[in-house]
Design an enzyme around this catalytic site. Structure first.
Site, short mmCIF file in Angstrom:
data_model
loop_
_atom_site.label_atom_id
_atom_site.label_comp_id
_atom_site.label_asym_id
_atom_site.label_seq_id
_atom_site.Cartn_x
_atom_site.Cartn_y
_atom_site.Cartn_z
NE ARG A 56 34.69 37.86 30.11
CZ ARG A 56 33.81 37.06 29.40
NH1 ARG A 56 33.77 35.55 29.70
NH2 ARG A 56 33.05 37.35 28.66
CB THR A 57 33.50 43.08 34.49
OG1 THR A 57 34.45 42.95 33.52
CG2 THR A 57 33.96 44.39 35.49
CE LYS A 100 10.70 54.48 36.79
NZ LYS A 100 10.58 54.67 38.04
CG HIS A 117 37.92 46.90 31.77
ND1 HIS A 117 37.72 46.66 33.24
CD2 HIS A 117 37.10 45.93 30.99
CE1 HIS A 117 36.76 45.62 33.16
NE2 HIS A 117 36.49 45.08 32.02
C1 NCD Z 1 35.93 43.32 27.96
C2 NCD Z 1 35.22 44.92 28.18
O1 NCD Z 1 34.16 44.75 28.69
O2 NCD Z 1 35.90 45.87 27.73
N1 NCD Z 1 35.44 42.31 28.50
C3 NCD Z 1 35.63 42.01 30.00
O3 NCD Z 1 35.52 42.88 30.80
N2 NCD Z 1 36.41 41.01 29.98
C4 NCD Z 1 36.24 43.08 26.75
C5 NCD Z 1 35.55 43.07 25.47
O4 NCD Z 1 34.20 43.40 25.75
O5 NCD Z 1 35.57 43.00 24.35
#
Ligand code: NCD
Length: 390
Positions: free
Chosen positions: A63-64, A92, A141
């Site tokens: 998703r991100t 590397k 995040h």
């Molecule tokens: C999350 C992350 O990567 O922290 N995923 C995301 O970006 N939607 C949540 C997760 O991995 O549990």
């Protein structure tokens, strides 16, 4: 040197800046949205023509990374991507610091995801284009939180006085850490529903208590109605031990009358903690939440790159950024960050980052790591232990 806007923590953005991003995201949905699906972007603009976004991902992502790339393409810009550390110079032994210095010459902004807490701050020290944190270890995040808040606002019409229950791995969940700060700042109440032993870290609780006065944090064993149930997966990749019991949200769980109106959210991916039967329930909001990531990331990119008419207000240092002086203990004698997963302890990137801390005005004195924002809660005790060990 130009002053750059990096987004390494949700607290790098002021509340008016978050509101600005939301207003822009709403405009994109209105102008470019799918006429049949209210949360979907279906058209593109030319605002970002000639601009390039790099996505530099050292950890898995669907998703991100793809919603950032979709957002940049919908803005009319282009993307370059390094999504597999085994296929890049990281394999590397190249440092993050060197990689972002170079990538700064290849792109106009960089989204970084990394397994180490504080990696985004290190990247921001070396980059000469804006760094956006796409998730750094268990730290934060922030852009997930922007999407989450935008969803909350659209579905509930307000961010004030909502009872938001956060469930699951509150200890290692970076989405949770950014989210609780934001909920506190926008006046929602936080209800904790951790899996056993997976509560919020001490430094996050301390910050909520001391830096966001008025925040209401409560435990879940009360009967008050919940407006939003935010479920998260067990972060197995960051946890030393497996857990034996973990919340499992299914329709039976949601039968409890305190959840009768609760929207169910999840940053995804889900594993077993959220049953697929909930998908059919009107309270399920997680796919809309994932969809809103596109307009929100369009708005953030547009703002960071200066594409929008109304640019970021003059950078005022973010939300209540700690104003205390940075202290850098002398190498060899200094106190090291207490978080073993901090970027300062990385075999390679540790060479590019010195232990440095914000000295917090508290009693007993606390030191907050500049990179991962974990506190050493008892500086005198840490110093005594160090003295005894040497
Ligand atoms: C999350 C992350 O990567 O922290 N995923 C995301 O970006 N939607 C949540 C997760 O991995 O549990």
């Amino acid at each position: 040197m130009r002053s750059l806007r990096h987004v390494t923590s949700i607290n790098d953005l002021t509340n008016p800046e978050v509101e600005h991003v939301f207003a822009l995201a709403s405009q994109y949905l209105k102008r470019l949205g799918d006429k049949d699906i209210p949360y979907r972007i279906a058209k593109s603009t030319k605002a970002g023509q000639g601009r390039l976004l790099a996505t530099l991902f050292y950890e898995p992502s669907t998703r991100t990374r793809l919603s950032f790339e979709s957002a940049m393409l919908r803005l009319g810009g282009k993307t370059i991507s390094s999504a597999d550390p085994n296929a890049s110079s990281a394999a590397k032994g190249e440092s993050l610091a060197d990689s972002v210095r170079m990538l700064s010459n290849y792109a106009d902004a960089i989204v970084v995801r990394h397994k180490r807490d504080g990696a985004a701050r290190l990247a921001a020290e070396y980059a000469h284009v804006p760094i956006i944190n796409g998730g750094d270890g268990a730290h934060e995040h922030p852009t997930q939180t922007l999407g989450d808040l935008f969803t909350l606002r659209r579905e509930n019409a307000t961010l004030k006085n909502l009872n938001v229950a956060v469930a699951g791995d509150l200890k290692h969940g970076r989405t949770i850490h950014s989210l609780v700060y934001a909920l506190a700042r926008f006046g929602s109440r936080i209800v904790l529903m951790p899996a056993p032993g997976m509560g919020l870290p001490e430094h996050v609780r301390w910050r909520l208590r001391h830096e966001f006065p008025g925040t209401v944090v409560s435990e879940a064993d009360q009967d008050k109605p919940i407006d939003v149930l935010y479920v998260t997966r067990f972060q197995a990749e960051r946890a030393a031990n497996e857990v034996s019991t973990y919340p499992r949200i299914d329709l039976k769980f949601l039968d409890d009358k305190k959840f009768s109106r609760a929207r169910v959210m999840h940053p995804l991916p889900r594993v077993n903690e959220l049953h697929i039967d909930v998908d059919r329930d009107a309270r399920a909001t997680y796919f809309q939440q994932a969809a809103y990531a596109v307009p929100v990331r369009m708005a953030l990119l547009s703002t960071v790159l200066g594409l929008s008419e109304k640019k970021f207000a003059h950078y005022a240092g973010g939300f209540r950024k700690v104003k205390e002086e940075l202290v850098e203990p002398p190498a060899g004698h200094g106190i090291a960050c207490a978080n073993p997963n901090c970027i300062v302890h990385d075999e390679i990137d540790g060479k590019y980052s010195a232990n440095k801390f914000y000295a917090l005005p508290s009693e007993p004195p606390r030191l907050r790591c500049f990179y991962c924002e974990t506190d050493i809660a008892d500086v005198r005790g840490a110093a005594r232990t160090r003295g005894a060990a040497s």
